[in-house]
Design an enzyme around this catalytic site. Sequence first.
Site, short mmCIF file in Angstrom:
data_model
loop_
_atom_site.label_atom_id
_atom_site.label_comp_id
_atom_site.label_asym_id
_atom_site.label_seq_id
_atom_site.Cartn_x
_atom_site.Cartn_y
_atom_site.Cartn_z
N GLU A 44 8.75 74.39 25.04
CA GLU A 44 9.03 74.44 23.62
C GLU A 44 7.77 74.23 22.78
OE1 GLU A 44 13.47 72.35 24.11
OE2 GLU A 44 11.71 71.15 23.60
N THR A 123 15.26 72.50 21.52
CA THR A 123 16.45 73.29 21.80
C THR A 123 17.66 72.37 21.90
OG1 THR A 123 15.90 73.19 24.16
CG2 THR A 123 15.19 75.14 22.94
N ASP A 232 22.42 77.19 24.66
CA ASP A 232 23.64 77.29 25.47
C ASP A 232 24.85 76.94 24.64
OD1 ASP A 232 24.12 74.10 26.24
OD2 ASP A 232 22.00 74.64 26.13
#
Length: 274
Positions: A44, A123, A232
């Site tokens: 990231e 994330t 997700d």
Amino acid sequence: MPSPEETNCEHPSAAIEADATGGADEATRQPISTVLIIIAMQTEALPLVNKFQLSEDTDGILFPKGVPWVRYHGKYKELNINLVWPGKDLLLGVDSVGTVSASLVTYASIQALKPDLVINAGTAGGFKAKGASIGDVYMASDVAFHDRRIPIPVFDQYGIGARRSFCTPNLLKEVNLKLGRLSTGDSLDMSPYDEGAILANDAVIKDMEGAAIAYVAELLSVPAIFIKAVTDIIDGEKPTAEEFLQNLVAVTANLDQAVTQAIYFINGRCLSDL
């Protein structure tokens, strides 16, 4: 007029409210000089390191000897950028994710760097039932824990640790982020107990660091914002770990773009302009 949920502004950040002398209010009208970006994973972090041509610290004097924490630093125009990630676990060699590493590195970084603003970028999982899709990027309006269960009056609220993020209606509009509540826990998957707590938190996204960083930032009276990209779908068909790994690299590009736009907007502005 936009509602609080559309602007992430129900009331001023506790970090700003805390100074009753007016000094904090004055600070909100000074140009932002230094930002601290806390990111949990190397995957990231590296796109932003490359985008802003940040240099890695090599002298080892900023943090205690022996810790794996990594700081990258540089400037964008007049803005000093510090990006810190907790590094790799010294024993297992994986990213040091989770609330413990996030708390420690946030505390040490704020103490050493004295930032005007903390940005936790990373994330997260998202809930389809709440409108989240893979690749969406959110600004967290609120943060809370979902795995600190203390069923004793008052201690239960302490365990939840609900906090609002710093109010940034103009930044939210400029970068065109979605807005939602963030729930934090130390597990990638979701137990039935966690699910109940996340529903009670009314969360749209779920991560492993945000609420811990919010706690430390509030403790040290530094405003904090949270930018999260969805890798997700927690209430979807695929196993969480499989979907997370499958989408991590692609979704990180969306995160990189959002944080880059946020830095462009922050440069030259005061906290009160955000």
